[in-house]
Design a protein around this motif. Structure first.
Motif, PDB file in Angstrom:
ATOM      1  N   ALA A  41      34.238-100.949  59.963  1.00 46.20           N
ATOM      2  CA  ALA A  41      34.556-102.041  59.081  1.00 46.20           C
ATOM      3  C   ALA A  41      33.445-102.404  58.293  1.00 46.20           C
ATOM      4  CB  ALA A  41      35.300-102.883  59.719  1.00 46.20           C
ATOM      5  N   LEU A  42      32.285-102.714  59.061  1.00 49.62           N
ATOM      6  CA  LEU A  42      31.251-103.423  58.381  1.00 49.62           C
ATOM      7  C   LEU A  42      30.685-102.588  57.212  1.00 49.62           C
ATOM      8  CD1 LEU A  42      29.345-104.656  61.587  1.00 49.62           C
ATOM      9  CD2 LEU A  42      30.791-106.040  60.044  1.00 49.62           C
ATOM     10  N   GLU A  43      30.552-101.111  57.486  1.00 50.17           N
ATOM     11  CA  GLU A  43      30.162-100.193  56.185  1.00 50.17           C
ATOM     12  C   GLU A  43      30.967-100.193  55.297  1.00 50.17           C
ATOM     13  OE1 GLU A  43      27.650 -97.657  54.257  1.00 50.17           O
ATOM     14  OE2 GLU A  43      27.436 -99.232  55.704  1.00 50.17           O
ATOM     15  N   ALA A  44      32.285-100.364  55.687  1.00 51.52           N
ATOM     16  CA  ALA A  44      33.471-100.266  54.570  1.00 51.52           C
ATOM     17  C   ALA A  44      33.423-101.505  53.581  1.00 51.52           C
ATOM     18  CB  ALA A  44      34.718-100.154  55.282  1.00 51.52           C
ATOM     19  N   GLU A  45      33.231-102.662  54.298  1.00 51.33           N
ATOM     20  CA  GLU A  45      33.385-104.065  53.641  1.00 51.33           C
ATOM     21  C   GLU A  45      31.946-103.882  52.792  1.00 51.33           C
ATOM     22  OE1 GLU A  45      34.021-106.828  56.917  1.00 51.33           O
ATOM     23  OE2 GLU A  45      36.088-106.453  56.418  1.00 51.33           O
ATOM     24  N   ARG A  46      30.963-103.480  53.125  1.00 46.64           N
ATOM     25  CA  ARG A  46      29.674-103.531  52.533  1.00 46.64           C
ATOM     26  C   ARG A  46      29.770-102.665  51.376  1.00 46.64           C
ATOM     27  NH1 ARG A  46      25.364-100.501  51.262  1.00 46.64           N
ATOM     28  NH2 ARG A  46      26.178 -98.654  52.391  1.00 46.64           N
ATOM     29  N   ARG A  47      30.264-101.389  51.411  1.00 51.99           N
ATOM     30  CA  ARG A  47      30.416-100.542  50.265  1.00 51.99           C
ATOM     31  C   ARG A  47      31.560-101.214  49.306  1.00 51.99           C
ATOM     32  NH1 ARG A  47      30.991 -94.576  52.919  1.00 51.99           N
ATOM     33  NH2 ARG A  47      29.092 -94.507  54.012  1.00 51.99           N
ATOM     34  N   SER A  48      32.441-101.802  49.643  1.00 52.68           N
ATOM     35  CA  SER A  48      33.524-102.356  49.002  1.00 52.68           C
ATOM     36  C   SER A  48      32.995-103.572  48.113  1.00 52.68           C
ATOM     37  CB  SER A  48      34.707-102.788  49.746  1.00 52.68           C
ATOM     38  OG  SER A  48      35.824-103.454  48.800  1.00 52.68           O
ATOM     39  N   ALA A  49      31.968-104.260  48.568  1.00 50.95           N
ATOM     40  CA  ALA A  49      31.529-105.401  47.890  1.00 50.95           C
ATOM     41  C   ALA A  49      30.750-104.846  46.694  1.00 50.95           C
ATOM     42  CB  ALA A  49      30.574-106.081  48.963  1.00 50.95           C
ATOM     43  N   ILE A  50      29.965-103.587  46.896  1.00 48.25           N
ATOM     44  CA  ILE A  50      29.238-102.999  45.865  1.00 48.25           C
ATOM     45  C   ILE A  50      30.253-102.469  44.765  1.00 48.25           C
ATOM     46  CG2 ILE A  50      27.626-101.396  45.386  1.00 48.25           C
ATOM     47  CD1 ILE A  50      26.382-101.639  48.383  1.00 48.25           C
ATOM     48  N   ASP A  51      31.097-101.714  45.285  1.00 51.98           N
ATOM     49  CA  ASP A  51      31.800-101.135  44.048  1.00 51.98           C
ATOM     50  C   ASP A  51      33.241-101.651  43.769  1.00 51.98           C
ATOM     51  OD1 ASP A  51      33.258 -99.763  46.312  1.00 51.98           O
ATOM     52  OD2 ASP A  51      32.425 -97.862  45.973  1.00 51.98           O
ATOM     53  N   GLY A  52      33.713-102.256  44.713  1.00 55.59           N
ATOM     54  CA  GLY A  52      35.076-102.943  44.261  1.00 55.59           C
ATOM     55  C   GLY A  52      36.280-102.257  44.961  1.00 55.59           C
ATOM     56  N   ARG A  53      35.852-101.121  45.493  1.00 54.94           N
ATOM     57  CA  ARG A  53      37.148-100.154  46.051  1.00 54.94           C
ATOM     58  C   ARG A  53      37.949-100.944  47.395  1.00 54.94           C
ATOM     59  NH1 ARG A  53      35.291 -94.013  46.439  1.00 54.94           N
ATOM     60  NH2 ARG A  53      33.272 -94.983  46.805  1.00 54.94           N
ATOM     61  N   PRO A  54      39.050-100.759  47.534  1.00 57.18           N
ATOM     62  CA  PRO A  54      39.561-101.488  48.578  1.00 57.18           C
ATOM     63  C   PRO A  54      39.451-100.698  49.969  1.00 57.18           C
ATOM     64  CG  PRO A  54      41.271-100.876  46.845  1.00 57.18           C
ATOM     65  CD  PRO A  54      40.176-100.154  46.439  1.00 57.18           C
ATOM     66  N   VAL A  55      39.540-101.500  50.913  1.00 57.17           N
ATOM     67  CA  VAL A  55      39.394-101.251  52.212  1.00 57.17           C
ATOM     68  C   VAL A  55      40.522-100.945  52.970  1.00 57.17           C
ATOM     69  CG1 VAL A  55      38.433-101.402  54.464  1.00 57.17           C
ATOM     70  CG2 VAL A  55      37.225-101.920  52.464  1.00 57.17           C
TER      71      VAL A  55
ATOM     72  N   LEU B 119      49.503 -92.086  48.246  1.00 58.05           N
ATOM     73  CA  LEU B 119      48.396 -92.229  47.456  1.00 58.05           C
ATOM     74  C   LEU B 119      48.072 -90.926  46.635  1.00 58.05           C
ATOM     75  CD1 LEU B 119      46.561 -94.911  49.299  1.00 58.05           C
ATOM     76  CD2 LEU B 119      47.625 -95.252  47.006  1.00 58.05           C
ATOM     77  N   GLY B 120      48.241 -90.014  47.449  1.00 57.16           N
ATOM     78  CA  GLY B 120      47.777 -88.538  47.247  1.00 57.16           C
ATOM     79  C   GLY B 120      46.091 -88.256  47.188  1.00 57.16           C
ATOM     80  N   ARG B 121      45.815 -87.730  46.055  1.00 55.18           N
ATOM     81  CA  ARG B 121      44.239 -87.452  46.033  1.00 55.18           C
ATOM     82  C   ARG B 121      43.392 -88.850  45.764  1.00 55.18           C
ATOM     83  NH1 ARG B 121      41.864 -82.525  43.830  1.00 55.18           N
ATOM     84  NH2 ARG B 121      43.349 -80.924  44.638  1.00 55.18           N
ATOM     85  N   SER B 122      44.022 -89.795  45.289  1.00 52.90           N
ATOM     86  CA  SER B 122      43.535 -90.967  45.051  1.00 52.90           C
ATOM     87  C   SER B 122      43.095 -91.865  46.509  1.00 52.90           C
ATOM     88  CB  SER B 122      44.146 -91.951  44.170  1.00 52.90           C
ATOM     89  OG  SER B 122      45.456 -92.374  44.679  1.00 52.90           O
ATOM     90  N   ALA B 123      43.786 -91.269  47.459  1.00 50.70           N
ATOM     91  CA  ALA B 123      43.466 -91.878  48.863  1.00 50.70           C
ATOM     92  C   ALA B 123      42.204 -91.792  49.289  1.00 50.70           C
ATOM     93  CB  ALA B 123      44.351 -91.334  49.957  1.00 50.70           C
ATOM     94  N   ARG B 124      41.419 -90.708  48.664  1.00 49.80           N
ATOM     95  CA  ARG B 124      39.853 -90.407  48.849  1.00 49.80           C
ATOM     96  C   ARG B 124      39.019 -91.360  48.425  1.00 49.80           C
ATOM     97  NH1 ARG B 124      39.853 -86.708  52.903  1.00 49.80           N
ATOM     98  NH2 ARG B 124      41.500 -85.116  52.758  1.00 49.80           N
ATOM     99  N   GLU B 125      39.440 -92.103  47.322  1.00 51.21           N
ATOM    100  CA  GLU B 125      38.582 -93.139  46.681  1.00 51.21           C
ATOM    101  C   GLU B 125      38.538 -94.387  47.464  1.00 51.21           C
ATOM    102  OE1 GLU B 125      39.595 -93.624  42.564  1.00 51.21           O
ATOM    103  OE2 GLU B 125      40.508 -91.473  42.541  1.00 51.21           O
ATOM    104  N   LEU B 126      39.469 -94.414  48.419  1.00 51.07           N
ATOM    105  CA  LEU B 126      39.330 -95.721  49.366  1.00 51.07           C
ATOM    106  C   LEU B 126      38.315 -95.653  50.472  1.00 51.07           C
ATOM    107  CD1 LEU B 126      43.475 -96.138  49.451  1.00 51.07           C
ATOM    108  CD2 LEU B 126      41.747 -97.617  48.030  1.00 51.07           C
ATOM    109  N   TYR B 127      38.153 -96.755  51.089  1.00 54.33           N
ATOM    110  CA  TYR B 127      37.524 -96.738  52.407  1.00 54.33           C
ATOM    111  C   TYR B 127      38.449 -96.929  53.471  1.00 54.33           C
ATOM    112  CZ  TYR B 127      33.655 -97.312  49.259  1.00 54.33           C
ATOM    113  OH  TYR B 127      32.677 -97.371  48.212  1.00 54.33           O
ATOM    114  N   TRP B 128      38.453 -96.047  54.465  1.00 54.80           N
ATOM    115  CA  TRP B 128      39.580 -95.949  55.568  1.00 54.80           C
ATOM    116  C   TRP B 128      38.935 -96.410  56.904  1.00 54.80           C
ATOM    117  CZ3 TRP B 128      44.884 -94.711  54.997  1.00 54.80           C
ATOM    118  CH2 TRP B 128      45.053 -94.529  53.559  1.00 54.80           C
ATOM    119  N   VAL B 129      39.413 -97.334  57.734  1.00 53.68           N
ATOM    120  CA  VAL B 129      38.872 -97.741  58.680  1.00 53.68           C
ATOM    121  C   VAL B 129      39.919 -97.678  59.920  1.00 53.68           C
ATOM    122  CG1 VAL B 129      37.770 -99.798  59.979  1.00 53.68           C
ATOM    123  CG2 VAL B 129      37.522 -99.466  57.543  1.00 53.68           C
ATOM    124  N   ASP B 130      39.874 -96.807  60.896  1.00 54.16           N
ATOM    125  CA  ASP B 130      40.544 -96.711  61.951  1.00 54.16           C
ATOM    126  C   ASP B 130      40.407 -97.650  62.911  1.00 54.16           C
ATOM    127  OD1 ASP B 130      42.085 -95.658  64.013  1.00 54.16           O
ATOM    128  OD2 ASP B 130      41.553 -93.900  64.065  1.00 54.16           O
TER     129      ASP B 130
END
Length: 145
Positions: free
Chosen positions: A56-70, A87-98
């Motif tokens: 989660a911390l890495e996802a939120e850090r990356r999202s703050a930089i490029d604005g992509r959803p988590v 979402l199809g292929r566009s799902a790869r553009e998101l940050y996923w946190v299990d």
């Protein structure tokens, strides 16, 4: 972070056990069909369907930089699977946190959902959205959004 294959493994083992009875009874077609159903279920719930999770911390850090959803998700969640498939292929553009693999992710989801681990929870620009429409999530990826 290691991907969890536990649910998929259990589904394949249960399918094998369930297919043994018809196979021993002389119904190989039924046994194969039953095993196939369990293998498909295992595949759908495997980590192969979802992009690789990060913490989660890495996802939120990356999202703050490029604005992509988590997206906070967990294995076996039908709503998470629906979001992923729609979402199809566009799902790869998101940050996923299990959230089952990352305690900080689970804590973030509980904080956003009155103590409940309701997923999928999609965080866009710091604001959580519980079980959003996949089209809306896709719109958040466009540069004009």
């Amino acid at each position: 972070m290691m991907r969890s294959w536990n649910l998929s493994l259990v589904l394949v083992l249960c399918g094998s056990a369930a297919a043994t009875v018809p196979l021993l009874s002389g119904s190989p077609v039924v046994a194969v069909a039953l095993l196939l159903v369990f293998v498909v279920l295992a595949g759908v719930h495997s980590p192969l369907v979802f992009p690789k999770s990060i913490d989660a911390l890495e996802a939120e850090r990356r999202s703050a930089i490029d604005g992509r959803p988590v997206v906070f998700w967990r294995s076996g969640c039908a709503y998470c699977l629906r979001l992923r498939i729609r979402l199809g292929r566009s799902a790869r553009e998101l940050y996923w946190v299990d959230i089952w693999r990352d305690p900080a992710g689970a804590a973030r989801v509980r904080a956003a959902n009155d103590g409940n681990e309701t997923v999928p929870t999609v965080v866009v620009a710091g604001r959580p959205h519980v079980n959003p429409d996949p089209e809306w999530v896709r719109e958040q990826l466009s540069p004009s959004a």
